[in-house]
Write an enzyme that holds these catalytic residues in place. Structure first.
Site: not given
Ligand code: SAH
Length: 397
Positions: A213, A229, A251-252, A280, A301, A341
Site C-alpha cells: 500500500r 477487490f 468490491d462485491s 463482481n 488484489d 495470495c
Molecule cells: N486490497 C485489499 C484486500 C482485498 S481482499 C486491502 O488492501 O485491504 C479481497 C476482496 O475481494 C474482498 O474485499 C472481497 O470482498 C472481494 N471479492 C471477492 N471476490 C470478488 C469478486 N468476484 N468481485 C469483487 N470483489 C470480490
C-alpha cells in the site's frame, strides 16, 4: 502405557531432516498409542530413530505438524511462551511502530507455532486457530498471548474453511476481556482505518499488504487508478494519499464498501476523487473494457482463488482472466500492480500466468518490481509455503 508415536515410511524422514514442519498422511507407516486430535506425538524414522515432536491430526491429510525438531524438547506451556516471546521480539526488531499500530504477531509455521495466527490491533489481539495441535493448546496460547502483549481483549476468528479439514468446528467471538468496540481505529503509513475485527474479513484487515500500500502511494501521483477487490479501501486511500487524479474502487461486499467510504471521510480525502462500485470484478472489468475505458494504474488484489494446489488449474484461469482484462484497460505507459495470495499458486506460475495474460491482451509489458508480504508475516526458509503473497508491478509499453 504405549508411547504415542508416528513412525514414518522409509525415506520420508528426509523432509523432516530438512525441517519441513508438515507430515502428510502418505508418509506415515504406523501410529502407536492411540493419540487424540492435537495430542503430542513423537516422530520417528522407519528404524525408530527419534526426529522430534509433533501435533497429531487424524482428520487432516497434513497428519502431523512438527512443534520441535529437537527430540529432547518438552512440549509444555513454557515451550509456547518461548515461541510467543521470540515472535514478539522479532516484530520489535522490525521497528513497525513507525509505520503502524497493527501487525501480525504470530504467523503460524513461520513463527514455530503451526496453525496459529495472531494479529495485534490496538489493545486487542485477534487469533485464528487453524490446526488440531493449536486447538489442543488453545487455552495456554490465548492466556499467554494476552499476558505477553498486555492486550485488553482477545477475539477469536476461527471461522475459516481450513478448520474443516482438521475436523474442527468454526468458533468466533470475544474470548478474553471485554469492551471490544464495534470498530477499532488503526493508523498505517499515516492513514487511518476503521477495522471491524468481529465482522470483517480474516482478522479484520489485510495487514500483509502494508508495504505494498505504501508503494502504491509512491506510484499514484496524477494517475487515474482502478482498484479492483478494494475491501475497506486500503489501496484506494493509499493512492489518494499519493496524489492520484481519481480512483474507481470495486468490491462485491457492500459491508466492506460501507467501511471503505467511512475510511475515506475519516482521512479527509475529497470524496469526489473516488467512486465506490459494488459489483463482481470479473463482470465490471468487462463492462469497462466494452466502454473503452482506460486507466493509468490498476491494482488487482483478489481473494485466494487456490488455497491449495488442488485448485491451481481453475484458479490459474481466473487469474489469467482478470490480468488480461487489466492489461487491456491500461493506457500506454500504464502500471499493473497484480497479486496472488493463493498458497496453491507458486511465484513462478503466477508470473507465467501474468505473462500469458499480457500476450493474449496484445501488450508488451515489463516487470519493474516484485512484491511480497510485509515482514511481520515472515517466511521460514524451511517452509516455502509461508511465502504466500506474490505481487508484480508491470509497466506496459
Ligand atoms: N486490497 C485489499 C484486500 C482485498 S481482499 C486491502 O488492501 O485491504 C479481497 C476482496 O475481494 C474482498 O474485499 C472481497 O470482498 C472481494 N471479492 C471477492 N471476490 C470478488 C469478486 N468476484 N468481485 C469483487 N470483489 C470480490
Amino acid at each position: 502405557m504405549i508411547q504415542k508415536r508416528i513412525i514414518l515410511k522409509t525415506g520420508k524422514e528426509k523432509s523432516v531432516l530438512q525441517r519441513h514442519p508438515w507430515i502428510f498422511s502418505g508418509a506415515v507407516a504406523s501410529v502407536t498409542g492411540d493419540p487424540q486430535p492435537g495430542e503430542t506425538v513423537e516422530v520417528c524414522g522407519y528404524q525408530g530413530e527419534p526426529l522430534g515432536w509433533a501435533a497429531y491430526s487424524p482428520h487432516s491429510s497434513i497428519r502431523a505438524r512438527i512443534w520441535s525438531f529437537n527430540s529432547n524438547e518438552e512440549i509444555v506451556p513454557e515451550f509456547f511462551v518461548r515461541k510467543i516471546e521470540a515472535a514478539a521480539h522479532l516484530r520489535k526488531m522490525l521497528n513497525l511502530i513507525e509505520k503502524t499500530n497493527a501487525y501480525r504477531l504470530i504467523h503460524g509455521e513461520a513463527d514455530g507455532i503451526p496453525g496459529l495466527i495472531v494479529d495485534l490491533y490496538p489493545e486487542t489481539a485477534v487469533v485464528q486457530i487453524l490446526s488440531a495441535g493449536a486447538e489442543y493448546w488453545r487455552d495456554v496460547l490465548v492466556d499467554q498471548i494476552q499476558q505477553i502483549t498486555a492486550c485488553k481483549a482477545v477475539v477469536e476468528r476461527s471461522d475459516v474453511e481450513v478448520r474443516q479439514l482438521e475436523g474442527l468446528p468454526f468458533r468466533e467471538g470475544v474470548i478474553r476481556g471485554e469492551g471490544v468496540p464495534a470498530r477499532l481505529k488503526i493508523i498505517e503509513n499515516g492513514i487511518e482505518y476503521w477495522v471491524d475485527v468481529i465482522g470483517g474479513q480474516k482478522t479484520g484487515f489485510y495487514l500483509d499488504q502494508r508495504q505494498n500500500r505504501q508503494r502504491l502511494t509512491e506510484l499514484a501521483r496524477d494517475r487515474e487508478v482502478l482498484n479492483a477487490f478494494c475491501y475497506t479501501g486500503g489501496f484506494t486511500l493509499s493512492a489518494l494519499a499519493g496524489g492520484a487524479k481519481s480512483v474507481l474502487s470495486i468490491d462485491s461486499s457492500a459491508t466492506a464498501l460501507h467501511l471503505a467510504s467511512e475510511n475515506l471521510i475519516l482521512n479527509g480525502f475529497d470524496p469526489a476523487k473516488n467512486q465506490w462500485l459494488e459489483g463482481n470484478v470479473f463482470q465490471e472489468l468487462r463492462l469497462l473494457r466494452d466502454r473503452n475505458k482506460k486507466f493509468d494504474l490498476i491494482v488487482l488484489d483478489p481473494p485466494k482463488f487456490a488455497p491449495t494446489s488442488a485448485q491451481a488449474q481453475k484458479a490459474a484461469r481466473a487469474y489469467k482472466d482478470i490480468n488480461l482484462l487489466g492489461f487491456k484497460l491500461l493506457r500506454s505507459g500504464g502500471i499493473l500492480v497484480t497479486f496472488s495470495c493463493s498458497g496453491g499458486i507458486s511465484r513462478d506460475l503466477f508470473q507465467k500466468i501474468v505473462a500469458d495474460a499480457a500476450l493474449d491482451a496484445g501488450v508488451d509489458a515489463r516487470i519493474v518490481e516484485v512484491l511480497s508480504q510485509s515482514g511481520d508475516h515472515p517466511v521460514a526458509l524451511n517452509f516455502p509455503e509461508s511465502a504466500y503473497l506474490k505481487g508484480l508491478v508491470c509497466v506496459v509499453e
